[in-house]
Design an enzyme around this catalytic site. Structure first.
Site, short mmCIF file in Angstrom:
data_model
loop_
_atom_site.label_atom_id
_atom_site.label_comp_id
_atom_site.label_asym_id
_atom_site.label_seq_id
_atom_site.Cartn_x
_atom_site.Cartn_y
_atom_site.Cartn_z
N CYS A 1 -3.23 -9.78 -6.40
CA CYS A 1 -3.46 -10.52 -5.16
C CYS A 1 -3.53 -12.02 -5.42
O CYS A 1 -3.57 -12.80 -4.47
CB CYS A 1 -4.71 -10.02 -4.46
SG CYS A 1 -6.06 -9.83 -5.59
N GLU B 1 2.61 -10.60 1.76
CA GLU B 1 2.52 -10.51 0.30
C GLU B 1 3.61 -9.55 -0.20
O GLU B 1 3.63 -8.39 0.19
CB GLU B 1 1.14 -9.91 -0.01
CG GLU B 1 0.50 -10.36 -1.25
CD GLU B 1 -0.92 -9.79 -1.39
OE1 GLU B 1 -1.34 -8.93 -0.60
OE2 GLU B 1 -1.59 -10.24 -2.32
N GLU C 1 -12.50 -8.20 -1.07
CA GLU C 1 -11.52 -9.00 -1.80
C GLU C 1 -10.16 -8.46 -1.37
O GLU C 1 -9.76 -7.37 -1.78
CB GLU C 1 -11.78 -8.86 -3.30
CG GLU C 1 -11.29 -10.03 -4.09
CD GLU C 1 -9.88 -9.80 -4.57
OE1 GLU C 1 -8.94 -10.15 -3.81
OE2 GLU C 1 -9.71 -9.25 -5.66
N LEU C 2 -9.50 -9.21 -0.48
CA LEU C 2 -8.35 -8.66 0.24
C LEU C 2 -7.05 -9.33 -0.19
O LEU C 2 -6.96 -9.89 -1.27
CB LEU C 2 -8.60 -8.79 1.75
CG LEU C 2 -9.98 -8.24 2.19
CD1 LEU C 2 -10.20 -8.47 3.68
CD2 LEU C 2 -10.12 -6.77 1.85
N TRP D 1 -5.43 0.16 -7.21
CA TRP D 1 -4.73 0.69 -8.38
C TRP D 1 -4.22 -0.41 -9.32
O TRP D 1 -3.85 -0.11 -10.44
CB TRP D 1 -3.52 1.53 -7.92
CG TRP D 1 -2.66 0.80 -6.91
CD1 TRP D 1 -2.73 0.92 -5.56
CD2 TRP D 1 -1.67 -0.20 -7.18
NE1 TRP D 1 -1.85 0.05 -4.96
CE2 TRP D 1 -1.17 -0.64 -5.94
CE3 TRP D 1 -1.13 -0.75 -8.34
CZ2 TRP D 1 -0.18 -1.61 -5.82
CZ3 TRP D 1 -0.15 -1.71 -8.23
CH2 TRP D 1 0.32 -2.14 -6.98
N LYS E 1 -15.29 4.87 -5.59
CA LYS E 1 -14.14 5.63 -5.06
C LYS E 1 -12.89 4.90 -5.56
O LYS E 1 -12.45 3.92 -4.97
CB LYS E 1 -14.20 5.64 -3.54
CG LYS E 1 -13.53 6.84 -2.88
CD LYS E 1 -12.05 7.00 -3.20
CE LYS E 1 -11.16 6.13 -2.35
NZ LYS E 1 -9.76 6.12 -2.78
N PRO E 2 -12.33 5.37 -6.69
CA PRO E 2 -11.14 4.69 -7.22
C PRO E 2 -9.90 5.03 -6.39
O PRO E 2 -9.91 5.99 -5.63
CB PRO E 2 -11.01 5.26 -8.64
CG PRO E 2 -11.63 6.61 -8.57
CD PRO E 2 -12.70 6.55 -7.51
N GLY F 1 -8.77 -4.48 -1.93
CA GLY F 1 -7.58 -3.76 -1.46
C GLY F 1 -6.91 -4.57 -0.37
O GLY F 1 -7.04 -5.80 -0.31
N SER F 2 -6.23 -3.86 0.51
CA SER F 2 -5.44 -4.55 1.53
C SER F 2 -6.33 -5.13 2.63
O SER F 2 -7.43 -4.62 2.90
CB SER F 2 -4.45 -3.57 2.15
OG SER F 2 -5.16 -2.50 2.75
P1 ADP Z 1 -3.41 -0.93 -1.88
O1 ADP Z 1 -2.29 -1.26 -0.97
O2 ADP Z 1 -3.69 -1.94 -2.92
O3 ADP Z 1 -3.41 0.48 -2.37
P2 ADP Z 1 -5.41 -0.13 0.00
O4 ADP Z 1 -6.25 -1.02 0.82
O5 ADP Z 1 -4.50 0.83 0.69
O6 ADP Z 1 -4.67 -1.10 -0.98
O7 ADP Z 1 -6.30 0.73 -0.99
C1 ADP Z 1 -7.38 0.22 -1.73
C2 ADP Z 1 -8.45 1.29 -1.84
O8 ADP Z 1 -8.90 1.61 -0.54
C3 ADP Z 1 -7.98 2.60 -2.46
O9 ADP Z 1 -9.03 3.15 -3.23
C4 ADP Z 1 -7.71 3.46 -1.24
O10 ADP Z 1 -7.82 4.84 -1.51
C5 ADP Z 1 -8.83 3.02 -0.33
N1 ADP Z 1 -8.59 3.24 1.11
C6 ADP Z 1 -7.42 3.27 1.79
N2 ADP Z 1 -7.63 3.47 3.10
C7 ADP Z 1 -8.99 3.57 3.27
C8 ADP Z 1 -9.85 3.76 4.39
N3 ADP Z 1 -9.39 3.90 5.63
N4 ADP Z 1 -11.19 3.80 4.15
C9 ADP Z 1 -11.67 3.66 2.92
N5 ADP Z 1 -10.92 3.47 1.82
C10 ADP Z 1 -9.59 3.42 1.99
#
Ligand code: ADP
Length: 480
Positions: free
Chosen positions: A285, A382, A251-252, A151, A175-176, A229-230
């Protein structure tokens, strides 16, 4: 007319969930519901993979120039709609409008750059090992790509992945983040208007990210997953991709050190720290997560830096002059509060800030903490908020050891006027991205990515398109 439809894009058609379900998109500055968006089930998402697979052969067979023409039209449309897209970004994720405009320009730059780069995909002709053989290595698109995005940059994280994929000849399912689907839907609508053939870009929206993730990673027709993402979710995806041995870019998370040496240009270091720390309210990040300042410049740096931080304007991103908007959601705010409370309890001092801001429930005051040490939570996690923790150090080797003392390795920054130190420290830092005398490193022309648990692969630059290509070796026997 609205720039988007609150639906998902599958095979060129805007579609709802088969159940009719929707989920709410919330403006974090006001708490208002911005939109109700189609909440697709995991099963609904399979149709997007079907569409991407069906569209792939034709898209891959186009010439790079034909694909570039469509990408270039997409770039023009994104640029023409800068204002509307920026407003949408601010509304669904909260960043100040000026930053949102910057994100549109930054995000669009990937479309422009990769439209051109797609025409410069080269293979090799290799000197053969036998007289009657000829050896080639050609590059081909990997196939269907799934792009899962976060996001904090609702537009740029999509274009950074999708543009090189499309330029290479791949088709995509996006998948946003469920927090920010609207910008994604808007850029997809602009892709349609640019003449993107049906099925080349698909976008699935839904709340059940783990279930959708299972479908995207579990389907052997998807040949590559690209994720930002995370670290926690990145590891899940890494495991899930193992069964069908997909290519993967991750990219974590990061834990970026920002080192100010005694010989730094103080004003430049303060400017760099402001940009690097407080952009997006600290929710990137590559934001400085630890500011390490050498003893000889420490007090002068803290004084000049905190004077600037105190003057920052905290307000709804739509308010003229806003520099710090809200945090994305209650969890994000709670984490910032916990990190600061933990640091204060363990002996840090707040030079400014240190508490929530009264602009609204999700706002936090820009904060400078001094006396921060390794045993505090913010040293290893973080914070993702407008909090600048300052650590004091004496020697160069001490700063390098402290900077590298983390499982992360995305971005690191340092300020020095000494050329030899520049190279020593650049080479010694275990990070994928190094900013020297600058706090801003993101650009479409350079390879962005991390080492260690910050991820795999690079986005941007010539390296960025390689991630979406396979090398096919051909050994050709000939009659002499
Ligand atoms: P943030 O903390 O930046 O939201 P996330 O890793 O939770 O980071 O989310 C990044 C993306 O990964 C989002 O699009 C979220 O919907 C998606 N996401 C979260 N959990 C999963 C999962 N288990 N499998 C696939 N996508 C996921």
């Amino acid at each position: 007319m609205s720039l988007y439809q609150p639906l998902s894009l599958i095979n060129g058609q805007w579609v709802g969930a088969s159940s009719g379900a929707t989920f709410d998109v919330i403006n974090p500055a006001t708490g208002a519901i911005v939109e109700k968006v189609a909440d697709l089930s995991a099963d609904d998402c399979k149709a997007a993979i079907d569409a991407a697979e069906a569209a792939f052969p034709k898209w891959a067979a186009l010439t790079a120039k034909e694909r570039a023409t469509i990408l270039r039209r997409w770039f023009n449309l994104i640029t023409e709609h800068t204002e509307a897209l920026a407003e949408l970004i601010t509304e669904e994720m909260g960043k100040p409008l000026a930053e949102a405009r910057g994100e549109v320009a930054y995000g669009a730059s990937f479309v422009d750059w990769f439209a051109e780069e797609g025409r410069r995909i080269y293979g090799d002709v290799i000197a053969p090992h036998m007289a009657d053989k000829r050896i080639l290595a050609i590059k081909q698109p990997v196939g269907v790509v799934a792009a899962i995005t976060p996001w904090n940059f609702p537009l740029a994280m999509i274009t950074r992945k999708v543009s090189p994929a499309l330029a290479a000849g791949c088709t995509v399912v996006i998948k946003p983040s469920e927090d920010t689907p609207l910008t994604a839907l808007a850029v997809c609508e602009l892709a349609n208007q640019a003449g993107m053939p049906a099925g080349v870009i698909n976008c699935v929206t839904g709340m059940d990210a783990p279930a959708i993730g299972q479908v995207l990673t579990g389907d052997s027709r998807v040949r590559k997953v690209t994720f930002t993402g995370s670290t926690q979710v990145g590891k899940i995806l890494y495991r899930q991709c193992a069964d069908s041995v997909k290519k993967l870019s991750l990219e974590l998370g990061g834990n970026a050190p920002f080192i100010v040496f005694d010989d730094a240009d103080l004003d430049a270091a303060v400017d760099g720290a402001m940009l690097c720390k407080f952009r997006n309210a600290g929710q990137t990040c590559v934001c400085a997560n630890r500011i390490l300042v050498q003893s000889g410049i420490h007090d002068r740096f803290v004084e000049a830096f905190s004077a600037r931080v105190k003057a920052m304007k905290v307000a709804d991103g739509k308010t003229e002059g806003s520099e710090i908007g809200p945090l994305i959601n209650a969890d994000g705010k709670a984490k910032v509060e916990q990190h600061v409370e933990d640091a204060l309890a363990k002996g840090a001092t707040a030079v400014c800030g240190g508490s929530p801001h009264d602009a609204g429930p999700l706002f936090y005051s820009p904060t400078v903490l001094v006396g921060v040490t390794k045993d505090m939570r913010m040293a290893s996690e973080e914070t993702f908020g407008p909090v600048a923790p300052i650590y004091r150090f004496d020697r160069e080797e001490e700063a390098i050891a402290l900077a590298n003392d983390t499982q992360y390795g995305l971005a690191a920054y340092f300020y020095t006027e000494d050329l030899s130190r520049t190279f020593r420290v650049y080479e010694a830092l275990d990070y994928g991205i190094i900013g020297v005398n600058t706090g801003i490193i993101s650009t479409e022309v350079a390879p962005f990515g991390g080492v260690k648990e910050s991820g795999l692969g690079r986005e941007g630059g010539p390296h960025g398109i390689e991630e979406f290509l396979e090398t096919k070796y051909g050994c050709i026997g000939i009659k002499l």
